[in-house]
Scaffold this motif. Structure first.
Motif, PDB file in Angstrom:
ATOM      1  N   ASN A   1      48.361  88.944  55.930  1.00 56.66           N
ATOM      2  CA  ASN A   1      46.993  88.741  56.345  1.00 56.66           C
ATOM      3  C   ASN A   1      46.067  89.746  55.656  1.00 56.66           C
ATOM      4  OD1 ASN A   1      44.591  88.628  57.747  1.00 56.66           O
ATOM      5  ND2 ASN A   1      45.576  88.346  59.730  1.00 56.66           N
ATOM      6  N   PRO A   2      45.078  89.265  54.884  1.00 53.96           N
ATOM      7  CA  PRO A   2      44.164  90.193  54.206  1.00 53.96           C
ATOM      8  C   PRO A   2      43.392  91.075  55.187  1.00 53.96           C
ATOM      9  CG  PRO A   2      43.813  87.952  53.413  1.00 53.96           C
ATOM     10  CD  PRO A   2      44.798  87.880  54.537  1.00 53.96           C
ATOM     11  N   GLN A   3      43.070  90.549  56.370  1.00 58.39           N
ATOM     12  CA  GLN A   3      42.358  91.353  57.355  1.00 58.39           C
ATOM     13  C   GLN A   3      43.233  92.511  57.820  1.00 58.39           C
ATOM     14  OE1 GLN A   3      42.395  87.919  57.514  1.00 58.39           O
ATOM     15  NE2 GLN A   3      40.303  87.665  56.801  1.00 58.39           N
TER      16      GLN A   3
ATOM     17  N   ALA B   1      51.266  93.938  47.171  1.00 51.19           N
ATOM     18  CA  ALA B   1      50.229  92.907  47.026  1.00 51.19           C
ATOM     19  C   ALA B   1      49.265  92.939  48.208  1.00 51.19           C
ATOM     20  CB  ALA B   1      50.871  91.525  46.882  1.00 51.19           C
ATOM     21  N   ALA B   2      49.779  93.163  49.408  1.00 49.90           N
ATOM     22  CA  ALA B   2      48.927  93.212  50.596  1.00 49.90           C
ATOM     23  C   ALA B   2      47.960  94.397  50.532  1.00 49.90           C
ATOM     24  CB  ALA B   2      49.778  93.284  51.864  1.00 49.90           C
ATOM     25  N   ILE B   3      48.428  95.538  50.040  1.00 46.39           N
ATOM     26  CA  ILE B   3      47.549  96.703  49.914  1.00 46.39           C
ATOM     27  C   ILE B   3      46.449  96.417  48.896  1.00 46.39           C
ATOM     28  CG2 ILE B   3      47.407  99.104  49.133  1.00 46.39           C
ATOM     29  CD1 ILE B   3      50.282  99.443  50.324  1.00 46.39           C
ATOM     30  N   LEU B   4      46.833  95.845  47.755  1.00 45.90           N
ATOM     31  CA  LEU B   4      45.826  95.504  46.747  1.00 45.90           C
ATOM     32  C   LEU B   4      44.829  94.496  47.303  1.00 45.90           C
ATOM     33  CD1 LEU B   4      48.097  95.292  43.565  1.00 45.90           C
ATOM     34  CD2 LEU B   4      46.445  97.099  44.143  1.00 45.90           C
ATOM     35  N   ARG B   5      45.309  93.546  48.073  1.00 44.95           N
ATOM     36  CA  ARG B   5      44.420  92.553  48.685  1.00 44.95           C
ATOM     37  C   ARG B   5      43.461  93.240  49.648  1.00 44.95           C
ATOM     38  NH1 ARG B   5      47.960  89.670  51.087  1.00 44.95           N
ATOM     39  NH2 ARG B   5      48.603  88.594  49.213  1.00 44.95           N
ATOM     40  N   GLY B   6      43.974  94.176  50.431  1.00 40.04           N
ATOM     41  CA  GLY B   6      43.119  94.920  51.351  1.00 40.04           C
ATOM     42  C   GLY B   6      42.039  95.697  50.616  1.00 40.04           C
ATOM     43  N   LEU B   7      42.423  96.326  49.506  1.00 40.01           N
ATOM     44  CA  LEU B   7      41.440  97.057  48.706  1.00 40.01           C
ATOM     45  C   LEU B   7      40.379  96.110  48.148  1.00 40.01           C
ATOM     46  CD1 LEU B   7      43.798  99.559  46.854  1.00 40.01           C
ATOM     47  CD2 LEU B   7      41.977 100.149  48.474  1.00 40.01           C
ATOM     48  N   SER B   8      40.792  94.920  47.767  1.00 42.57           N
ATOM     49  CA  SER B   8      39.823  93.966  47.220  1.00 42.57           C
ATOM     50  C   SER B   8      38.851  93.477  48.288  1.00 42.57           C
ATOM     51  CB  SER B   8      40.534  92.777  46.576  1.00 42.57           C
ATOM     52  OG  SER B   8      41.044  91.879  47.550  1.00 42.57           O
ATOM     53  N   HIS B   9      39.271  93.520  49.542  1.00 41.00           N
ATOM     54  CA  HIS B   9      38.426  93.018  50.624  1.00 41.00           C
ATOM     55  C   HIS B   9      37.441  94.042  51.151  1.00 41.00           C
ATOM     56  CE1 HIS B   9      40.822  89.532  50.300  1.00 41.00           C
ATOM     57  NE2 HIS B   9      40.584  89.055  51.485  1.00 41.00           N
ATOM     58  N   ILE B  10      37.532  95.281  50.712  1.00 40.41           N
ATOM     59  CA  ILE B  10      36.583  96.292  51.197  1.00 40.41           C
ATOM     60  C   ILE B  10      35.542  96.653  50.132  1.00 40.41           C
ATOM     61  CG2 ILE B  10      38.060  97.233  53.006  1.00 40.41           C
ATOM     62  CD1 ILE B  10      37.761  99.358  50.039  1.00 40.41           C
ATOM     63  N   ILE B  11      35.539  95.920  49.040  1.00 44.19           N
ATOM     64  CA  ILE B  11      34.548  96.162  47.986  1.00 44.19           C
ATOM     65  C   ILE B  11      33.165  95.783  48.494  1.00 44.19           C
ATOM     66  CG2 ILE B  11      33.772  95.439  45.683  1.00 44.19           C
ATOM     67  CD1 ILE B  11      36.742  94.941  44.998  1.00 44.19           C
ATOM     68  N   ASP B  12      32.204  96.652  48.253  1.00 43.19           N
ATOM     69  CA  ASP B  12      30.815  96.395  48.645  1.00 43.19           C
ATOM     70  C   ASP B  12      30.099  95.747  47.450  1.00 43.19           C
ATOM     71  OD1 ASP B  12      28.144  96.428  49.338  1.00 43.19           O
ATOM     72  OD2 ASP B  12      28.227  98.428  50.237  1.00 43.19           O
ATOM     73  N   PHE B  13      30.021  94.426  47.466  1.00 37.71           N
ATOM     74  CA  PHE B  13      29.430  93.699  46.342  1.00 37.71           C
ATOM     75  C   PHE B  13      27.919  93.908  46.255  1.00 37.71           C
ATOM     76  CE2 PHE B  13      33.457  91.563  46.965  1.00 37.71           C
ATOM     77  CZ  PHE B  13      33.899  91.419  45.669  1.00 37.71           C
ATOM     78  N   LYS B  14      27.274  94.155  47.373  1.00 36.27           N
ATOM     79  CA  LYS B  14      25.821  94.376  47.350  1.00 36.27           C
ATOM     80  C   LYS B  14      25.481  95.661  46.614  1.00 36.27           C
ATOM     81  CE  LYS B  14      24.812  91.817  51.556  1.00 36.27           C
ATOM     82  NZ  LYS B  14      24.425  91.889  52.954  1.00 36.27           N
ATOM     83  N   ARG B  15      26.237  96.708  46.866  1.00 36.44           N
ATOM     84  CA  ARG B  15      25.963  97.996  46.218  1.00 36.44           C
ATOM     85  C   ARG B  15      26.655  98.125  44.871  1.00 36.44           C
ATOM     86  NH1 ARG B  15      27.396 102.523  50.326  1.00 36.44           N
ATOM     87  NH2 ARG B  15      26.992 103.756  48.485  1.00 36.44           N
TER      88      ARG B  15
END
Length: 158
Positions: free
Chosen positions: A6-8, A61-75
């Motif tokens: 789970n990415p969350q 892979a799950a850790i990398l997925r987690g890192l990808s999900h915390i990226i702040d695209f606005k900033r």
């Protein structure tokens, strides 16, 4: 197998790590964990322990997925997009390499690229790079930052 896909949950693991250490250090710790998992997966594949190798690959892979999900695209703008693309490509490479005859070598190559990113984050966090850690140990392999922080915490509690 107890690996959570789970990415969350992976993002939650990052948030828990970030709650105990500054966010940039948490990222370094997570990269260190991914590097350890990929190294161990390669060794397990060479020793035909496929169940253990698969578990480590899925965790990485799950850790990398987690890192990808915390990226702040606005900033983060274009850099955030490039970082997300890099995470996605590495996740795919890690997963697709598993049953390949040269999987251990593939994991070594993936780890080389991730180690460069780890070192960039280490510099941001004010932590030593892997080369600096190795030089400080007279050329011996560097310990993951997690182990160094645990040693420091143990020393402080004495």
């Amino acid at each position: 197998m107890s690996t959570n896909q789970n990415p969350q949950a992976a993002a939650l693991a990052y948030n828990r790590a970030a709650a105990t250490v500054p966010p940039s250090r948490a990222v370094v710790l997570l990269y260190d964990k991914v590097l350890v998992l990929l190294q161990r997966a390669g060794q397990d594949i060479e020793e035909r322990r496929m169940d253990r190798a698969l578990e480590d690959v899925l965790k990485a892979a799950a850790i990398l997925r987690g890192l990808s999900h915390i990226i702040d695209f606005k900033r983060g703008g274009a850099l955030a997009e490039r970082l997300y693309t890099m995470y996605t490509r590495n996740i795919l490479a890690v997963l697709q390499s598993f049953r390949k005859p040269d999987a251990p070598e593939r994991y070594r190559k993936i780890s080389e690229g991730l180690a460069e990113l780890r070192d960039a984050w280490a510099e941001i966090a004010g932590l030593p790079t892997r080369a600096q850690e190795s030089a400080a140990r007279g050329g011996h392999a560097a310990m993951p930052v997690e182990a160094v922080l645990n040693r420091k915490a143990a020393g402080a509690s004495r």
